[in-house]
Write an enzyme that holds these catalytic residues in place. Structure first.
Site, PDB file in Angstrom:
ATOM      1  CG  HIS A   1      44.524  66.192  33.797  1.00 59.98           C
ATOM      2  ND1 HIS A   1      45.700  66.014  33.115  1.00 59.98           N
ATOM      3  CD2 HIS A   1      44.869  66.243  35.113  1.00 59.98           C
ATOM      4  CE1 HIS A   1      46.698  65.963  33.971  1.00 59.98           C
ATOM      5  NE2 HIS A   1      46.220  66.102  35.185  1.00 59.98           N
TER       6      HIS A   1
ATOM      7  CG  LEU B   1      37.529  64.731  41.759  1.00 59.94           C
ATOM      8  CD1 LEU B   1      36.388  63.733  41.586  1.00 59.94           C
ATOM      9  CD2 LEU B   1      36.981  66.151  41.765  1.00 59.94           C
TER      10      LEU B   1
ATOM     11  CG  HIS C   1      53.128  64.466  34.387  1.00 59.68           C
ATOM     12  ND1 HIS C   1      52.488  65.411  35.145  1.00 59.68           N
ATOM     13  CD2 HIS C   1      54.438  64.810  34.384  1.00 59.68           C
ATOM     14  CE1 HIS C   1      53.380  66.282  35.596  1.00 59.68           C
ATOM     15  NE2 HIS C   1      54.571  65.947  35.158  1.00 59.68           N
TER      16      HIS C   1
ATOM     17  CG  ASP D   1      46.696  69.538  35.769  1.00 58.94           C
ATOM     18  OD1 ASP D   1      46.385  68.757  36.692  1.00 58.94           O
ATOM     19  OD2 ASP D   1      47.873  69.840  35.503  1.00 58.94           O
TER      20      ASP D   1
ATOM     21  N   PRO E   1      52.472  72.098  43.334  1.00 60.98           N
ATOM     22  CG  PRO E   1      53.238  70.575  41.727  1.00 60.98           C
ATOM     23  CD  PRO E   1      53.249  70.858  43.215  1.00 60.98           C
ATOM     24  N   GLY E   2      49.899  73.283  41.098  1.00 62.23           N
ATOM     25  CA  GLY E   2      48.512  73.048  40.707  1.00 62.23           C
ATOM     26  C   GLY E   2      47.643  74.274  40.871  1.00 62.23           C
TER      27      GLY E   2
HETATM   28 ZN   LIG Z   1      50.404  66.235  35.289  1.00 61.01          ZN
END
Ligand SMILES: [Zn+2]
Lengths: 432, 310
Positions: free
Chosen positions: A57, A60, A178, A306, A324-325
C-alpha cells in the site's frame, strides 16, 4: 556477475554472526568467516538480515501529482526503508484504471530500478464505484496487475464488490478494499469520539469500517474471491477478522495494518495540525493495543505503510481543507521495532513474516518474501536493531515532508537493502 | 492572554478579569454621547470573516472603534476555503500589512488555532470569532456577562443548554466557561444531537427538558440550523418544537428569577415561542449590547495590557 559479501550478519537475528555471499541475483553461500573473493564487502557488525520488505500500500502520486512524489523519489524512499517491492495505489491522475497508466508506472519503476514497482489497478472506472474497470486488460498488460483497489474510496455498492471478487478470481487477482461506509462518514474529519467532539470535528465512526469489512468477508466467502482489507484501524475490525478466520472458508481474506495505526492515537488531534490527518483516522489507545495483538497473532496478516506524501500547501492549511495521509516508507521498520519488537509481541522471524513474507504471498509474488537461504533470490534487508535515530521529514527522500513522526526518536535502522543481489541503499544513501 | 482561541483552558481568574473589565467599560461609557476611549489608538484590528455574520462582525467592529483602533473588515468568500493556501497566505499578508489583531470567523474547526500558529512568529494576535463546530469564546463571555448581571455570581447556579449541541460552537464554549466559573451545566437535546463523549465535558446530559425546568437558573436556547431539520437528526420541526421548544408553558415552570438566553438569530415558533423571546425574562437584547463591551474587554486584554487602570 557481481559478488557481494555481507560480513557479520545475523539472519533473523538468531545465532552467531555469519557471512553471506551474494553471487549475481541469488544467495550463494552462508557460513562463518567465508574466505571468498568479492567485488564489494559490507561489514555489518552483527546486523539482522531479513528478506526485503514488501509494501502492499504505497502512494507514488505519479502520474498527476509529481510535486508530492514521483516513482523515482518514492522508489528511493522505499529502498532506504528496506523495501524491495511496493504496490503503487491507483488513485493517481489520470486514475490507473487501464493498461496504459499501469504500464507507465511499471515501466518507470523498472527504469529507476531501486525497487520492484507493482501498479495496483483501480477496481472501478475513475474510482467512481459504479462500473468495473478493465481488470483483465490490466492483468494481461506488461505490468501484470494482480492487486486491484479503489483506495481512497470504498467500493461501497455490494453488487459491484461481489462482481469484482468474482471476476478477479479467474486470474488470481485480489481486491484490496478501503473499508469506509460512505453514508456513515459524510464530512468525516476524525475518529468519532470524545476528542473529535470536543474539537468540533465531524466524526468517522468505527462501525463505518467494521460494517464494510463484515460484509466483504461474507461476499468473499460466498464468491471464493480474494479480499484484502486495507489499513485496519479498529478493534472491532480485528474481532470480525478473527471470527472470520476461525471459519473454514477463511483462506481468501487477508488484512494489513499501518505503522501509524500501531502507534498513534486521536490524542494527536489537539493541535489541529493536519500532519495527523489520515484516512481511516487515528483511533483510540484501545484500538492501538488491539491492532498490535491482532498483528502478533496473525489475525492481521501484515504491515503496509499507506505511504501518502503531500505537497506542503495541501497540509499547511486548516484541518478540513487538508488532504489525508502520512509518509511511511522510511519509518515503517522503526515503528514496527518500537511497537512490536521492543514490546515482545514479535521476534525477527515475526517481522519477516509481517513485512515481507505475508505481503508477498497475498500479492502472489514468487521472488519476494523468500527465506534467507542459499539458492534464494537476494532480495534482502540489513537492520541495525540497536540504532536510534531522529526523524526529520526534510531529510527523508520523499518530496512531501508530512511525517507524523517528525522529531521523534525511533529505534532500529535500515543499514542496507539488496534488490536481486544489488545494493539499492547503504548507510542511508541510495545506490543507483 | 496571547490569543483568545477557546474558553477551554481559559482559567477562572482571566475570565473573571475580562468580565470585570467589560463591566467597567460599560459603566464608563454609560450615558456618554461620544463613546470613544483612546486606549487602542494606532492599533490595527482586522476582522477576517469567511462566513457571513453581520451580528458578530459589527459587534467586534464597534468594539474596536469605541477604543479608537483602526478596524479593517475583510470578507473572504467561502468559495476560497478548500484551497488550503488561501487562509495561510491571507493571514501572512495581513500580518505583513501591520495587523495587530486578527479576528477570524471560519467554517473549519481549528482554523483560529492554525492562524495563531502562523502568526505567532510575527506577533499578531488572534481572536476566534467562531470556528466550525468548535468554539465561539466571545459569545460565551458575553453570555456569562449577561448572566452575571441578571443572577450575580455564577458559582452554584444551574444552567441548561438546549438544542443542537452536536454542531454548536456556542454550546462548547459555554460549557467550558460556565463550568470554569463554577456553574452546573445540564445539556438537553435529542440523542442524535449530542456529541459522542459529551458526558465527559463535566456537564449532565439529558434528553427531556420538562423535568429540568424547575431546577434551573437559566436556559440557553441554541439555534437549530435549517439544514439539520432535513438531515435526519430528528423527525420534524414540529416534533422538535413539541419536545424542546421553549414555550410559555415551559417558561411558567421555570423559577421566577430564571433567565432565558439565545445567541440569535432566533427561529421564532420552533426553538422559542415569540412571547418567550419578547418577555422580560429573556435577556436577548442585553446579550447583544453586552457583546460590544465584552469584545472591547477582550481587545483590551490582548492589545493594551493585563489590568484596566481605573
Ligand atoms: Zn485507503
Amino acid at each position: 556477475m557481481t559478488r557481494l559479501l555481507l560480513k557479520d550478519v545475523r539472519p533473523y537475528g538468531e545465532g552467531d554472526p555469519v557471512d553471506v555471499l551474494v553471487d549475481g541475483e541469488v544467495v550463494a553461500e552462508i557460513g562463518a568467516d567465508l574466505q571468498v573473493d568479492a567485488d564489494e564487502i559490507v561489514h555489518a557488525g552483527g546486523a539482522v538480515l531479513l528478506p526485503g520488505f514488501v509494501d502492499l500500500h504505497t502512494h507514488l502520486r505519479e502520474p498527476g501529482r509529481e510535486d508530492a512524489e514521483t516513482v523515482e523519489t518514492g522508489s528511493a524512499a522505499a529502498a532506504l526503508g528496506g523495501y524491495t517491492a511496493v504496490f503503487a495505489m491507483a488513485n493517481t491522475d489520470p486514475v490507473a484504471d487501464n493498461a496504459v497508466v499501469v504500464e507507465h508506472v511499471w515501466r518507470r519503476g523498472r527504469e529507476i530500478g531501486l525497487v520492484d514497482v507493482h501498479p495496483v489497478g483501480a477496481v472501478t472506472v475513475g474510482l467512481e464505484g459504479e462500473k468495473l474497470a478493465e481488470l483483465g486488460s490490466m492483468r494481461r498488460s506488461a505490468a501484470e496487475v494482480r492487486v486491484f483497489s479503489d483506495d481512497g474510496h470504498c467500493v461501497h455498492d455490494p453488487l459491484v464488490m461481489r462482481r469484482a471478487l468474482e471476476y478477479t478470481k479467474s486470474f488470481g487477482g485480489v481486491v484490496a478494499q478501503h473499508a469506509e461506509e460512505p453514508r456513515l462518514t459524510v464530512g468525516a474529519q476524525a475518529h468519532e469520539g470524545p476528542n473529535a467532539a470536543r474539537l468540533g470535528l465531524a466524526g468517522w465512526p468505527a462501525p463505518a469500517e467494521e460494517a464494510i469489512v463484515a460484509r466483504d468477508c461474507l461476499l468473499a466467502g460466498h464468491t471464493g474471491g480474494a479480499l484484502h482489507v486495507c489499513h485496519v484501524s479498529t478493534a472491532g475490525t480485528a474481532d470480525i477478522l478473527r471470527w472470520w478466520k476461525s471459519r473454514d472458508t477463511a483462506g481468501r481474506v487477508s488484512a494489513e495494518v499501518t505503522p501509524h495505526h500501531l502507534l498513534l492515537t486521536d490524542d494527536r488531534l489537539e493541535t489541529y495540525d493536519p500532519v495527523n490527518k489520515v484516512n481511516p483516522p487515528l483511533r483510540t489507545d484501545a484500538d492501538v493495543q488491539a491492532l498490535r495483538q491482532a498483528l502478533a497473532d496473525g489475525t492481521v496478516d501484515c504491515v503496509a505503510t499507506d505511504h501518502a506524501p503531500h505537497a506542503a500547501q495541501d497540509k499547511d492549511c486548516e484541518w478540513s481543507a487538508a488532504k489525508p495521509g502520512m509518509l511511511g516508507l522510511q519509518t515503517a521498520l522503526s515503528i514496527v521495532v518500537r511497537t512490536m519488537v521492543r514490546s515482545g509481541l514479535l521476534d525477527w522471524r515475526g517481522v519477516a513474516r509481517v513485512m515481507s513474507e505475508r505481503p508477498a504471498e497475498i500479492a502472489g509474488l514468487a521472488d519476494q518474501g523468500r527465506p534467507v537461504a542459499v539458492g534464494e533470490p537476494a532480495n534482502l534487508v540489513l537492520v541495525d536493531p540497536d540504532a536510534e535515530w531522529t526523524v526529520r521529514g526534510a531529510e527523508l527522500a520523499s518530496l512531501g515532508q508530512n511525517s507524523p513522526f517528525e522529531g521523534m526518536q525511533l529505534p532500529g535502522r535500515v543499514v542496507a537493502t539488496l534488490l536481486r543481489g544489488r545494493l539499492t541503499a547503504h548507510e542511508g544513501k541510495v545506490r543507483r | 492572554m496571547r490569543h483568545l482561541l477557546s474558553t477551554e483552558g481559559l482559567d477562572a481568574a482571566t475570565a473573571t478579569s475580562v468580565l470585570d473589565t467589560a463591566d467597567t467599560l460599560k459603566q464608563t461609557l454609560l450615558g456618554r454621547e461620544v463613546k470613544k476611549l483612546p486606549t487602542l489608538r494606532g492599533r490595527t484590528v482586522v476582522t477576517l470573516f469567511y462566513e457571513n455574520s453581520t451580528r458578530t462582525r459589527v459587534s467586534f467592529e464597534v468594539a474596536g472603534k469605541w477604543m479608537s483602533a483602526d478596524v479593517i473588515n475583510v470578507s473572504a468568500s467561502s468559495s476560497s476555503v478548500g484551497k488550503g493556501e488561501s487562509l495561510r497566505d491571507t493571514a501572512l499578508t495581513l500580518a505583513a500589512a501591520g495587523a495587530d489583531c486578527v479576528i477570524i470567523r471560519h467554517p473549519a474547526s481549528g482554523a483560529a488555532h492554525r492562524l495563531a500558529g502562523w502568526l505567532d512568529g510575527v506577533g499578531s494576535q488572534v481572536v476566534n470569532a467562531g470556528d466550525g463546530m468548535h468554539e465561539h469564546p466571545t459569545q460565551a463571555l458575553l453570555d456569562a456577562a449577561t448572566l452575571r448581571e441578571r443572577l450575580g455570581e455564577l458559582a452554584g447556579r444551574r444552567i441548561a443548554i438546549v438544542g443542537d449541541l452536536l454542531h454548536s460552537r456556542v454550546a462548547r464554549s459555554n460549557v467550558h466557561l460556565l463550568r470554569t466559573l463554577g456553574a452546573e451545566v445540564v445539556l438537553v437535546a435529542p440523542p442524535t444531537l449530542v456529541p459522542t463523549g459529551a458526558e465527559q465535558w463535566g456537564a449532565e446530559v439529558r434528553h427531556e427538558l420538562d423535568p429540568e425546568l424547575p431546577k434551573l437558573d437559566a436556559v440557553m436556547v441554541l439555534r437549530v440550523q435549517a439544514e439539520r431539520m432535513h438531515g435526519g437528526f430528528f423527525p420534524s420541526a414540529r416534533e422538535y418544537s413539541i419536545a424542546y421548544g421553549l414555550n410559555q408553558a415551559r417558561l411558567d415552570k421555570l423559577p421566577e428569577h430564571a433567565v432565558v438566553l439565545h445567541p440569535g438569530p432566533m427561529l421564532r415558533g420552533m426553538e422559542i415561542a415569540p412571547a418567550v423571546a419578547d418577555s422580560p425574562r429573556a435577556a436577548i437584547t442585553q446579550q447583544v449590547s453586552n457583546g460590544v463591551h465584552v469584545r472591547m474587554a477582550v481587545l483590551y486584554h490582548l492589545l493594551a495590557g493585563e489590568e484596566l487602570g481605573a
